[in-house]
Design a protein around this motif. Sequence first.
Motif, short mmCIF file in Angstrom:
data_model
loop_
_atom_site.label_atom_id
_atom_site.label_comp_id
_atom_site.label_asym_id
_atom_site.label_seq_id
_atom_site.Cartn_x
_atom_site.Cartn_y
_atom_site.Cartn_z
N ILE A 27 -33.63 -53.35 -54.94
CA ILE A 27 -33.17 -53.77 -56.29
C ILE A 27 -33.55 -52.83 -57.29
O ILE A 27 -32.89 -52.21 -58.19
N GLN A 28 -34.96 -52.27 -57.21
CA GLN A 28 -35.47 -51.66 -58.45
C GLN A 28 -34.77 -50.23 -58.35
O GLN A 28 -34.64 -49.43 -59.35
N PHE A 29 -34.93 -49.48 -56.93
CA PHE A 29 -34.87 -48.22 -57.15
C PHE A 29 -33.69 -47.47 -56.34
O PHE A 29 -33.16 -46.51 -56.46
N PHE A 30 -33.09 -48.48 -55.65
CA PHE A 30 -31.74 -47.74 -54.79
C PHE A 30 -30.18 -48.57 -55.28
O PHE A 30 -29.76 -48.34 -54.12
N GLN A 31 -30.47 -49.21 -56.40
CA GLN A 31 -28.87 -49.40 -56.73
C GLN A 31 -28.15 -48.43 -57.35
O GLN A 31 -28.66 -47.50 -57.96
N LYS A 32 -26.86 -48.51 -57.13
CA LYS A 32 -25.83 -47.43 -57.33
C LYS A 32 -25.80 -47.61 -58.92
O LYS A 32 -25.55 -49.01 -59.43
N GLU A 33 -25.74 -46.60 -59.91
CA GLU A 33 -25.77 -46.82 -61.23
C GLU A 33 -24.70 -47.33 -61.99
O GLU A 33 -24.76 -48.22 -62.82
N ALA A 34 -23.60 -47.46 -61.20
CA ALA A 34 -22.24 -48.08 -61.78
C ALA A 34 -22.31 -49.38 -62.09
O ALA A 34 -21.61 -50.21 -62.71
N ASN A 35 -23.27 -50.11 -60.98
CA ASN A 35 -23.42 -51.61 -60.95
C ASN A 35 -24.56 -52.05 -61.69
O ASN A 35 -25.14 -53.03 -61.55
N PHE A 36 -25.51 -51.29 -62.22
CA PHE A 36 -26.68 -51.72 -63.01
C PHE A 36 -26.30 -52.51 -64.25
O PHE A 36 -25.43 -52.21 -65.08
#
Length: 778
Positions: free
Chosen positions: A145-154
């Motif tokens: 959750i903290q480091f490996f989400q694709k930024e488009a869905n943050f």
Amino acid sequence: MSNDKYKLALLQVTANKTLYFQETTILFLVKGDLMVEVENQEFALVDGDLLVFNPNESIKITRQFRKETALFEIQIDSMFFSSLYPRFFSTKFECFPSQMETGKREAITNMKKHVAELLISHYSADMTKELRLSMNLHQIILLLIQFFQKEANFYQYHLYNEKIVEVIDYIGQSYHLPLTLEQVAGHFFMSSSALSKLFKAETGHYFSHYLNNLRVRQSLRDLLHSRLGIDDIAQNNGFSNSKTYRVHFKRVFGTSPVKYRQTFFNNNEDISRLRKPQHEELLKEQETDLLAALYYYAHQPEGHVANIEVVETHKKLSIKTQNVREQINADIIVHVDTFEDLLNTGIREEIRQAKKAINLKYIGIQNLFHDTPDAYRVYEQEKLTVFSPYGKFDAVLDFLESLQLGVFYQLSLTDYETISSFYKRERQQFLRHIAMKKGSDFFKTWKVACLFNQNDLPRSVALFKEIQHTLHGIDPEIQLGAELPVSYPDYTFQNDELCSLYLNQVIPECRFLSFRSEPNYTYETANTVVPDLEKFYEFVYKEVKALKGRLSDWHIDLPLYLSEWNTLTGKSRTTNGMFFRGALVLQEVLKLDLQVAGYGFWLNTDLFENNHPIKPIKYDGLELYVNYAGKRPIFHVLAIANRLKGKVLAIGEEFMLTKHYDNYQLLLWNANYFAPHLSKEESFLESQSMTFRIEIPEIESRTYQVKQLDFNRQHGAIFYAYEEFKSSEPLDYESHIYLSEISRPKMQVFDLEVRDGFDFYCMLDTNAVMLLELTAVN
């Protein structure tokens, strides 16, 4: 092997096979060398590489270089994941070995550590097995959750608005019901328009889009793992009819539910065979080697990352370069009390360090000296020239000259009026002594700022004229200036007569102006525990801008020196120590560089507290040093800012990019204004951390050596280092020196190959600062 939370397999690896994933899946290559293809891109995997895949993604193994290959697969159950993280079904993750070079090294190392620990626990018979499995699985999910989400869905969720998190949790539990915007709004005692605006502002999605997207993704479980018809699947997942379901499904996946189901089953004919774990006997054959490898990854030093016990914030920075301007650094003034302080060897050493690290320009003094030198008394009484009246200060003058330091003398007109003619005469004699010893060139770097009494401005003006006449007689090179006798919020005089007096009698004689800014006393109220944070946001910068606007109205164009200033701070030493202000100070400094000719700080805490006019001291100041030459965060902020060179290519609210020849510098910060007493709450501080993804397309493609400086609570804040010492007794000299030496920004150096632009990830703690220096490698 599996439980209701995850499935684990040691895969049989063969070339030219494709793996399809039904759940969020981690592949961990403990041993072996493979060539794989993901989304038509081929790359190599070696021992220790780790990858993350989303449901309905795949990987093709194209070549196997070693027969002995150990590839573990961990599938995390979607329903379990979503029970911990309601936004799971609208989130995608990515983790590839190449991210080791883009700021995720520590996060990937930590991920490997917890994956290895989970594998070890899975195959163990320890009594604490279930506890260890649960702990490591939860930590793996937190790292994802903290480091490996694709930024488009943050999504950006803020502590001051937890309502939206509650709304999303409610939707996650009730999506299968016939929910409407009006119904959800009513459940939370809101109007539908208010909820609609809040939802869009906080998540970036319209309510209906988010709900339908969630329903479609949740429907995959029924679509792929049951024999239910499309009508039943639609109804089970909250859609009013199958037609609506088909429309929204195609928007998400680009095809119909029926075709999606057919494609999935066609591609998964051999999945059961590929997923089948090796026989226990085969596993035992490799057990010794595999356990050794897993223990190696499990016991690697864990990098520092924030605990995710609260809502995290993520941000993508797409930086477009342009030639903004040359980098500008205002002059730095460091205050002591008198020249007598400069006879102290410890103070001299602090000044030497400051000169080297922050390019110090002026030593600020409040008095020339307090005690008349004994030699001066003998000289006056006996007229014996063998007694040099000011000889002890000659070493001070040589010290200033050797470091090319000027003097910024803050002369209080109130104090000047109270001293006798004898003491006035001896100070004039001292200045003549300096003129004789060093000449006019030495005085070219002297500034005398007269501090006016706002309550008796006419008298202060008369004293100013007297001092102007005296200094001109000693050496006209001495630059005379005046502190502006105006204050927040109007920055004007009590009446037009006083304004005219100052503008006509003082300003024409001035070569510069000065000003002091202290927001804590400005906004001090007896009854308020939590300050109005909006007032403190960049207070000093805003005050300087307002003051310069007033000077413009008066048609005054003189250099302005911010001789002393402060940021928001607390009311106790413990609070002040724990309230890390690195980014707050840096943010102000970078803006002040463009507005003022210089700004000042006190050299150390002792000097600041001994000279503070208000006792007892309520608020912390901005000093460079604390006990035994320990560097305070202000020192490190100025040292980092002083490293910036060349042209400024881009600047924003959280970053500055510079270029010097073929080299780049990227400065990042995470400024957070909050009530200082909250610094004692670790969970709150963790909630203020920020994960950045930085993209800079225009950085030239080549190899760079990257020097990364991390300045945060753990690296550079001396008070947090003190916290590691648990003794109730005072610390000795050796302990203080040790703390001084270890309290510094952390440095990392690594190589980075930039292709098609710079792409980097990093996490900044609350009010943390990071500097990346990219040096081109020939």
